[in-house]
Design an enzyme around this catalytic site. Sequence first.
Site, PDB file in Angstrom:
ATOM      1  N   ASP A 173       0.807  -1.221   0.000  1.00  0.00           N
ATOM      2  CA  ASP A 173       0.000   0.000   0.000  1.00  0.00           C
ATOM      3  C   ASP A 173       0.839   1.270   0.000  1.00  0.00           C
ATOM      4  OD1 ASP A 173      -2.213  -1.711   0.149  1.00  0.00           O
ATOM      5  OD2 ASP A 173      -2.013  -1.812   2.330  1.00  0.00           O
ATOM      6  N   LYS A 210       1.823   2.012  -5.142  1.00  0.00           N
ATOM      7  CA  LYS A 210       2.356   1.419  -6.382  1.00  0.00           C
ATOM      8  C   LYS A 210       1.432   1.695  -7.558  1.00  0.00           C
ATOM      9  CE  LYS A 210       2.355  -2.611  -4.355  1.00  0.00           C
ATOM     10  NZ  LYS A 210       2.063  -2.262  -2.962  1.00  0.00           N
ATOM     11  N   GLY A 264      -4.629  -4.326  -3.600  1.00  0.00           N
ATOM     12  CA  GLY A 264      -5.630  -3.277  -3.729  1.00  0.00           C
ATOM     13  C   GLY A 264      -4.912  -1.996  -4.081  1.00  0.00           C
ATOM     14  N   HIS A 265      -5.100  -1.543  -5.292  1.00  0.00           N
ATOM     15  CA  HIS A 265      -4.421  -0.330  -5.749  1.00  0.00           C
ATOM     16  C   HIS A 265      -5.464   0.732  -6.059  1.00  0.00           C
ATOM     17  CE1 HIS A 265      -1.037  -2.971  -6.154  1.00  0.00           C
ATOM     18  NE2 HIS A 265      -1.594  -3.656  -7.138  1.00  0.00           N
ATOM     19  N   GLN A 287       1.718  -6.480  -3.489  1.00  0.00           N
ATOM     20  CA  GLN A 287       2.262  -6.618  -2.138  1.00  0.00           C
ATOM     21  C   GLN A 287       3.616  -5.895  -2.041  1.00  0.00           C
ATOM     22  OE1 GLN A 287       0.979  -9.741  -3.739  1.00  0.00           O
ATOM     23  NE2 GLN A 287      -0.858  -8.740  -3.044  1.00  0.00           N
TER      24      GLN A 287
END
Length: 428
Positions: free
Chosen positions: A13, A16, A40-41, A223
């Site tokens: 987080d 990225k 989760g982006h 990740q």
Amino acid sequence: MPGVVLIGAQWGDEGKGKATDLLGSRVDYVVKFNGGNNAGHTVVIGDEKYALHLLPSGILSPGVTPVIANGVVVDIEVLFQELDDLISRGVDVSRLLVSGSAHVIAGYHRTMDKVSERFLGKRRIGTTGRGIGPAYADKINRVGIRMWDLFDEKILAEKIEGSLDQKNHLLVKVYNRRAITVDETVEELLAYADRVKPMVADTSLILNQALDAGKNVLFEGGQATMLDVDHGTYPFVTSSNATAGGAVTGSGVGPTKISSVIGVIKAYTTRVGEGPFPTELFDEMGEYLLKTGGEFGVTTGRARRCGWYDSVIARYSSRINGITDLVVTKLDILTGIPKIPVCVAYDVDGVRYDEMPTDQTAFHHAKPIYTEFDGWTEDISGCRTFEDLPANAQAYVRSLEELSGARVSAIGVGPSRDAIIPLHDLLH
Ligand code: GDP
Ligand code: IMO
Ligand code: MG
């Protein structure tokens, strides 16, 4: 020949998605090489906010070919949901390629993830519950299902039978759950075959040809370094190689094709899930970073644990990944904090560690040794050059750079696409 790897340098987080989006207009391919829909982006483009899980963030850039490579584990239902969501918002997803060698997450992987976490009790990992670990475990155990298998019903049934055999013993006898039948799983996976087939390709061949033709290929890690199964805080990690090496094995491109490694790092630190975190804050400052930074997981909605910047981890990440450029994100969140501590080393039971301890117990015992930096109060979200930043913010970034083992090439000062201060070209 730029093959550029972009990875998270902390516990995930870091931003990225935004960093990938930043390069989107200049790259031809964006490749997801590890993980699955545990990622989760968030990418903010103008007034639009996108949350991506399985798809590489580069899918939002017109002209880019997004690739889900062999190192990824694919929940095909989630893949279709994400594609449909983007299509409904006018994003062209027609170029997406999926490796035939990528492993498939089936319903039984999600079931195993949830029951095994429950069974672990206080030793749980705090997984995202998406079936990631069990799918990778099957891959390593050689009982996994790959995308190619969906196109041969007989083979698919045989493989599912092989994979379910042992699991059903576990599910029924240990976890007290009902057995999962081969037929229901064959039906579940076959239902995806027709739609996914046109996307499936030999992505290793395509990427190597693209690199040989001088195209720009960005390998986008999910990740992060400290969640890497080999180099992270094992066992509190994910089940894939989220470090730069994972880009090579996870995509079938040789290391000689990689020209630079971008490490994305927050100006402070967060972590989701269980496991050690030396600079974690349990006071109102931690609460402040959580609230001001909006540190809630994109995938599970969980509050992220927050703490100060840890340069031991930054140096470790620089070394493990061979980072050439750092993108420091969320500097704006530190605005208004009078004194900003940065961890420069650890005290482990009275011994100073300048480098990451290699054993789990020492890392669990690590107490941060802090140096304090003077803060700033000016709003920096509109700064677009380094010189625009207040002197103390400049000094903070320069100190992080000195402590972290790689040059800072960009600084994030807000969530939106343009809220960035470029220092060095990230494509070199
Ligand atoms: P990822 O998983 O590494 O892609 O990161 P996430 O998207 O899970 O979390 C990063 C969050 O920070 C997202 O909500 C981004 O919109 C946001 N973000 C990224 N860069 C910046 C920045 O420089 N400043 C601020 N305030 N937010 C940022
Ligand atoms: P992005 O790409 C933060 C964490 C989970 C858990 C551990 C194992 O958005 O940075 P898993 O479901 O992978 O078996 O869970 O890893 N985790 C993440 N934490 N960001 C992520 O992805 C993560 N993906 C997994 O919280 O601690
Ligand atoms: Mg994330």
